[in-house]
Design an enzyme around this catalytic site. Structure first.
Site, PDB file in Angstrom:
ATOM      1  CD  GLU A 140      -2.902   0.920   1.977  1.00 11.49           C
ATOM      2  OE1 GLU A 140      -3.682   1.959   2.315  1.00 11.49           O
ATOM      3  OE2 GLU A 140      -2.823   0.559   3.410  1.00 11.49           O
ATOM      4  CB  ALA A 151      -3.095   7.057   8.948  1.00  8.87           C
ATOM      5  CG  HIS A 226      -9.341   1.674   2.398  1.00 10.81           C
ATOM      6  ND1 HIS A 226      -8.627   2.765   1.651  1.00 10.81           N
ATOM      7  CD2 HIS A 226      -7.694   1.984   2.961  1.00 10.81           C
ATOM      8  CE1 HIS A 226      -7.112   3.802   1.423  1.00 10.81           C
ATOM      9  NE2 HIS A 226      -6.744   2.572   1.990  1.00 10.81           N
ATOM     10  CG  ASP A 262     -15.063  -0.224  10.660  1.00  8.98           C
ATOM     11  OD1 ASP A 262     -15.388   0.910  10.048  1.00  8.98           O
ATOM     12  OD2 ASP A 262     -13.837   0.549  10.964  1.00  8.98           O
ATOM     13  CB  ILE A 264     -16.301   3.444  12.657  1.00  9.00           C
ATOM     14  CG1 ILE A 264     -17.040   2.626  13.951  1.00  9.00           C
ATOM     15  CG2 ILE A 264     -16.418   4.590  12.876  1.00  9.00           C
ATOM     16  CD1 ILE A 264     -16.152   2.169  14.718  1.00  9.00           C
ATOM     17  CG  HIS A 265     -12.336   3.019   8.380  1.00  9.43           C
ATOM     18  ND1 HIS A 265     -12.578   2.339   9.736  1.00  9.43           N
ATOM     19  CD2 HIS A 265     -12.025   3.422   8.330  1.00  9.43           C
ATOM     20  CE1 HIS A 265     -11.517   2.738  10.144  1.00  9.43           C
ATOM     21  NE2 HIS A 265     -11.320   3.379   9.270  1.00  9.43           N
ATOM     22  CG  ASP A 288      -7.209  -0.377   6.103  1.00 15.89           C
ATOM     23  OD1 ASP A 288      -5.956  -0.677   6.214  1.00 15.89           O
ATOM     24  OD2 ASP A 288      -7.308   0.790   6.275  1.00 15.89           O
ATOM     25  CB  ALA A 327      -4.944   5.855  12.543  1.00 15.05           C
ATOM     26  N   GLY A 328      -6.670   3.016  10.570  1.00 16.26           N
ATOM     27  CA  GLY A 328      -6.659   2.790  10.194  1.00 16.26           C
ATOM     28  C   GLY A 328      -7.719   1.884  11.341  1.00 16.26           C
TER      29      GLY A 328
END
Length: 406
Positions: A140, A151, A226, A262, A264-265, A288, A327-328
């Site tokens: 990546e 990030a 992503h 998740d 959230i993302h 991720d 940040a992941g």
């Protein structure tokens, strides 16, 4: 529960009394037979298998193992720590959550660190016998748009350098995927070259507009990394609007996408939208996950311990310390499947497809992995109605779960 029979052949197993998730349907209270690490039969009812070790699924779901094609770490380890122990620990930890195969993933770094990660991968891959199977490395970066770095460490972001990437690819056969921003100078040539070497080119951390994405797709960039994270949406240049990478991924029917499901993302409405437009055959669920996956919340580090970035884990996600960006992820694959069912209203069989068959197809290993079919690897998980993992099996070997004999 595993039942030891007389004169057991440990190369032959029988999973029975399970809800078998096949590509086309769920077989109620069915049986799966395994020999020498391969699936040899799938049937309704309880079929005889004299001498085989028996596993009673207890009415729970029997599913293909999950394939995570974008993962950085877990359990306090990151692949870029560049230790064999770290690689193996990550593989073992995520196997407990249903991941049977994974693409260890790097972050932007110096060339020297990247080469060392690849070297360690080769060693760890030979020793990995009790965790999620490594199916190649995913690089990546470092060829990203600075404005979309998220990030990723800006110190190492740069344009594609033919001398550099050709040197890296010439030294290993481990690289199976490479994510880059296609609008950068030299990025189209990069995409052509890596795909000519059998490496999947993916679009990531990019400010590209539709015309640039289309050109990239036509030159090998077939996957959006992503989706929604680190990429452009509709933008304006003077008075004119341009479709970004997000819209392009929707418009190009044949483009695959991966999503961090998740919750959230991508919140539930976006999970629903991606599924509605792309469908389960074009979506891969990814974690991720960074080193804080399967760890308590608090401070952590994204990337290597030596020169990674400090982050804070709260609200079920990793954030930059100033909380300006994620940040992941700290997700595990079973959570991804659960969220698609409970948050997005996706049928279980389709959620499992996005975690198994679709990533297998994207990585061109669907001839041997990704679904419960005769002749394929016996990568199998058993889980309950809440997608809590009861057992994980990789190529016929139980690596997680109860192994007591009744």
């Amino acid at each position: 529960m595993i039942q030891q029979m007389q004169r057991v052949d440990h190369q032959r197993l029988k999973i029975y009394n399970g809800q078998i998730i096949t590509p086309s349907r769920i077989i109620s209270l069915g049986t799966v037979l395994i020999a020498d690490g391969k699936i040899t039969a799938i049937s309704e009812g309880n079929i005889d298998a004299p001498g085989a070790m028996e596993i009673d699924a207890g009415g729970k779901y029997v599913s293909p193992g999950f394939i995570d094609i974008h993962i950085h770490g877990g359990g306090g380890h990151d692949f870029m720590d560049n230790t064999v122990e770290g690689f193996l620990a990550i593989a073992n930890i995520h196997a407990q959550y249903g991941t049977t195969a994974m693409l260890p993933t790097t972050l932007t770094s110096s060339k020297e660190d990247l080469l060392e990660t690849l070297r360690i991968y080769e060693i760890a891959n030979k020793q990995n016998s009790n965790g999620s199977q490594f199916i190649g490395m995913h690089l990546e970066g470092p060829y990203f748009a600075l404005n979309q770095r998220g990030a990723q460490d800006p110190r190492y972001i740069r344009d594609p350098d033919p001398e550099e990437y050709k040197e890296i690819l010439s030294g290993t056969s481990a690289i199976k995927r490479w994510s880059a921003a296609p609008e950068l100078k030299g990025a189209i040539e990069f995409g052509k070259y890596v795909t000519s070497r059998g490496v999947l080119a993916a679009i990531a951390h990019t400010d590209a507009v539709y015309e640039e994405v289309l050109a990239a797709f036509e030159n090998g960039y077939t996957l959006a990394t992503h989706l929604y994270s680190g990429m452009s949406g509709v933008t304006r240049r003077n008075a004119f609007r341009y479709a970004g990478v997000i819209e392009s991924a929707y418009l190009i029917d044949e483009m695959d996408v991966e999503i961090i499901a998740d919750g959230i993302h991508l919140p539930p409405p976006l999970l629903k939208l991606v599924y509605k437009i792309k469908g389960s055959k074009k979506i891969a669920l990814i974690t991720d996950a960074m080193r804080a996956a399967a760890m308590p919340p608090g401070e952590s580090i994204l990337g290597s311990l030596k020169n990674g970035i400090k982050v804070i884990v709260e609200d079920g996600v990793a954030k930059l310390p100033d909380r300006t960006a994620f940040a992941g992820s700290v997700a595990t694959t079973n959570c991804l499947v659960r969220n698609m069912v409970t948050m997005a209203g996706v049928p279980l069989i389709e959620a499992v497809r996005m975690a198994a068959a679709t990533p297998a197809a994207i990585m061109k290993i669907d001839y041997k992995k990704g679904s419960l079919e005769i002749g394929k690897d016996a990568d199998i998980v058993i889980f309950d109605e809440n997608i809590n993992i009861e057992m994980t099996m990789i190529k016929g070997k139980i690596v997680h779960g109860k192994t007591t004999h009744s």
